[in-house]
Design a protein around this motif. Structure first.
Motif, PDB file in Angstrom:
ATOM      1  N   ASN A  53       0.812  -1.220   0.000  1.00 50.85           N
ATOM      2  CA  ASN A  53       0.000   0.000   0.000  1.00 50.85           C
ATOM      3  C   ASN A  53       0.844   1.269   0.000  1.00 50.85           C
ATOM      4  N   ILE A  54       2.158   1.125   0.068  1.00 52.45           N
ATOM      5  CA  ILE A  54       3.041   2.285   0.148  1.00 52.45           C
ATOM      6  C   ILE A  54       3.346   2.821  -1.247  1.00 52.45           C
ATOM      7  N   ALA A  55       3.242   4.126  -1.384  1.00 49.94           N
ATOM      8  CA  ALA A  55       3.693   4.817  -2.591  1.00 49.94           C
ATOM      9  C   ALA A  55       4.978   5.562  -2.248  1.00 49.94           C
ATOM     10  N   ALA A  56       5.968   5.485  -3.130  1.00 47.82           N
ATOM     11  CA  ALA A  56       7.261   6.125  -2.884  1.00 47.82           C
ATOM     12  C   ALA A  56       7.614   7.043  -4.047  1.00 47.82           C
ATOM     13  N   ALA A  57       8.071   8.241  -3.716  1.00 45.07           N
ATOM     14  CA  ALA A  57       8.555   9.191  -4.714  1.00 45.07           C
ATOM     15  C   ALA A  57      10.045   9.404  -4.499  1.00 45.07           C
ATOM     16  N   ILE A  58      10.819   9.294  -5.579  1.00 40.82           N
ATOM     17  CA  ILE A  58      12.264   9.539  -5.515  1.00 40.82           C
ATOM     18  C   ILE A  58      12.500  10.951  -6.020  1.00 40.82           C
ATOM     19  N   GLY A  59      12.984  11.819  -5.138  1.00 37.36           N
ATOM     20  CA  GLY A  59      13.165  13.222  -5.478  1.00 37.36           C
ATOM     21  C   GLY A  59      14.416  13.480  -6.295  1.00 37.36           C
ATOM     22  N   PRO A  60      14.746  14.751  -6.499  1.00 35.44           N
ATOM     23  CA  PRO A  60      15.895  15.120  -7.333  1.00 35.44           C
ATOM     24  C   PRO A  60      17.200  14.565  -6.778  1.00 35.44           C
ATOM     25  N   CYS A  61      17.989  13.960  -7.657  1.00 42.97           N
ATOM     26  CA  CYS A  61      19.290  13.416  -7.278  1.00 42.97           C
ATOM     27  C   CYS A  61      20.198  13.446  -8.499  1.00 42.97           C
ATOM     28  N   ILE A  62      21.450  13.102  -8.323  1.00 41.24           N
ATOM     29  CA  ILE A  62      22.369  13.121  -9.444  1.00 41.24           C
ATOM     30  C   ILE A  62      21.984  12.025 -10.441  1.00 41.24           C
ATOM     31  N   ALA A  63      21.937  12.379 -11.723  1.00 43.08           N
ATOM     32  CA  ALA A  63      21.526  11.451 -12.762  1.00 43.08           C
ATOM     33  C   ALA A  63      22.707  10.629 -13.265  1.00 43.08           C
ATOM     34  N   GLN A  64      22.413   9.537 -13.927  1.00 38.64           N
ATOM     35  CA  GLN A  64      23.456   8.637 -14.407  1.00 38.64           C
ATOM     36  C   GLN A  64      24.457   9.347 -15.316  1.00 38.64           C
ATOM     37  N   ALA A  65      23.984  10.217 -16.177  1.00 37.16           N
ATOM     38  CA  ALA A  65      24.874  10.913 -17.095  1.00 37.16           C
ATOM     39  C   ALA A  65      25.882  11.798 -16.368  1.00 37.16           C
ATOM     40  N   SER A  66      25.562  12.197 -15.157  1.00 36.63           N
ATOM     41  CA  SER A  66      26.416  13.102 -14.377  1.00 36.63           C
ATOM     42  C   SER A  66      27.240  12.389 -13.307  1.00 36.63           C
ATOM     43  N   TYR A  67      27.031  11.089 -13.137  1.00 35.34           N
ATOM     44  CA  TYR A  67      27.593  10.376 -11.993  1.00 35.34           C
ATOM     45  C   TYR A  67      28.641   9.367 -12.456  1.00 35.34           C
ATOM     46  N   GLU A  68      29.844   9.844 -12.684  1.00 32.07           N
ATOM     47  CA  GLU A  68      30.942   8.960 -13.061  1.00 32.07           C
ATOM     48  C   GLU A  68      31.589   8.384 -11.804  1.00 32.07           C
ATOM     49  N   VAL A  69      31.824   7.062 -11.811  1.00 35.51           N
ATOM     50  CA  VAL A  69      32.475   6.380 -10.704  1.00 35.51           C
ATOM     51  C   VAL A  69      33.574   5.481 -11.262  1.00 35.51           C
ATOM     52  N   ASP A  70      34.463   5.014 -10.379  1.00 37.50           N
ATOM     53  CA  ASP A  70      35.569   4.200 -10.858  1.00 37.50           C
ATOM     54  C   ASP A  70      35.363   2.725 -10.525  1.00 37.50           C
ATOM     55  N   ASP A  71      36.337   1.917 -10.900  1.00 38.01           N
ATOM     56  CA  ASP A  71      36.230   0.479 -10.676  1.00 38.01           C
ATOM     57  C   ASP A  71      36.123   0.147  -9.188  1.00 38.01           C
ATOM     58  N   GLY A  72      36.790   0.928  -8.344  1.00 36.89           N
ATOM     59  CA  GLY A  72      36.706   0.698  -6.913  1.00 36.89           C
ATOM     60  C   GLY A  72      35.293   0.851  -6.392  1.00 36.89           C
ATOM     61  N   PHE A  73      34.596   1.851  -6.890  1.00 42.55           N
ATOM     62  CA  PHE A  73      33.191   2.058  -6.529  1.00 42.55           C
ATOM     63  C   PHE A  73      32.358   0.875  -7.021  1.00 42.55           C
ATOM     64  N   ARG A  74      32.570   0.488  -8.271  1.00 42.54           N
ATOM     65  CA  ARG A  74      31.796  -0.619  -8.854  1.00 42.54           C
ATOM     66  C   ARG A  74      31.967  -1.896  -8.040  1.00 42.54           C
ATOM     67  N   ALA A  75      33.136  -2.087  -7.448  1.00 42.37           N
ATOM     68  CA  ALA A  75      33.419  -3.308  -6.699  1.00 42.37           C
ATOM     69  C   ALA A  75      32.572  -3.442  -5.435  1.00 42.37           C
ATOM     70  N   ASN A  76      31.939  -2.361  -4.998  1.00 41.79           N
ATOM     71  CA  ASN A  76      31.067  -2.435  -3.827  1.00 41.79           C
ATOM     72  C   ASN A  76      29.754  -3.148  -4.129  1.00 41.79           C
ATOM     73  N   PHE A  77      29.445  -3.321  -5.404  1.00 42.50           N
ATOM     74  CA  PHE A  77      28.148  -3.844  -5.798  1.00 42.50           C
ATOM     75  C   PHE A  77      28.268  -5.259  -6.353  1.00 42.50           C
TER      76      PHE A  77
END
Length: 233
Positions: free
Chosen positions: A134-158
């Motif tokens: 029954n819960i509705a969730a809205a995701i507000g403004p955040c950094i978009a994929q096109a603007s969010y570059e990360v490195d291999d170290g970051f990727r390794a967390n996932f």
């Protein structure tokens, strides 16, 4: 909320709602008052000391700014309270089960989302009688994929299962879809309806503050916008 309006001046001009932004404290308090009044006139704003944790707290009565707990999400079933989360690229998530009369607000940066802040928020809402379907969730403004570059170290967390939220960029780097990842976590947790806003805090400078944009420019400071939710009076 966007950064438009408000009484802050200088580098963080506008509706700057973060006490950690080296802004005039009276200006921040007035901006927070204006923001809360726009959502629930006469309501009492309640916030937490955000630390990029997976922790959620239940709010039964307001606390002072000095006594606010360390957490990154808060939920309530009490009318008259306005729940507020500040962000500057992380994803604010606002949640409501209208049937049960329960609302929540979560600060979901990559670390908090990966660590379980969304699931903790939903569990806290369930304590108050909410049902995930029954819960509705809205995701507000955040950094978009096109603007969010990360490195291999970051990727390794996932995990490998998170591959859809990473797009290959230049060598050793990726573009991370924070909004998509948060939406995925919400859907997998059983939330009935998820609505991404699809607004980029990094690219839309006139509308939003951005930590990463300020960092890339070598600016000494950055503002925070606030996302708020309350039960109707």
């Amino acid at each position: 909320m966007t950064r438009r309006g408000g009484v802050s001046r200088g580098m963080v001009a506008g509706l700057q709602c973060g006490f950690g932004a080296d802004d005039d404290e009276d200006a921040v308090r007035e901006n927070r008052r204006l923001a809360a009044e726009s959502v629930l006139p006469g309501g009492t704003l309640v916030t937490v000391h955000q630390t990029h944790s997976p922790d959620a707290v239940v709010v039964r009565e307001p606390w002072s700014l000095a006594d606010r707990p360390e957490a990154d999400a808060l939920v309530t079933d009490r009318r008259g309270l306005v729940l507020g989360i500040v962000t500057a690229d992380c994803a604010p998530v606002l949640l409501a089960d209208e049937r049960a009369g329960v609302v929540g607000a979560a600060h979901a940066g990559w670390r908090g989302a990966h660590g379980g802040v969304i699931e903790a928020t939903l569990a806290a809402m369930e304590q108050l009688g909410a049902g995930r379907g029954n819960i509705a969730a809205a995701i507000g403004p955040c950094i978009a994929q096109a603007s969010y570059e990360v490195d291999d170290g970051f990727r390794a967390n996932f995990e490998e299962a998170d591959e859809p939220y990473f797009e290959r960029g230049r060598e050793g780097h990726w573009q991370f879809d924070l909004e998509g990842y948060v939406a995925h976590r919400l859907a997998c947790a059983g939330v009935g309806h998820v609505e991404p806003m699809r607004r980029d805090t990094y690219a839309e400078e006139e509308a939003f503050y951005s930590f990463r944009r300020a960092t890339h420019r070598g600016e000494p400071n950055y503002g925070r916008q606030m996302s708020l939710i309350a039960l109707p009076a």
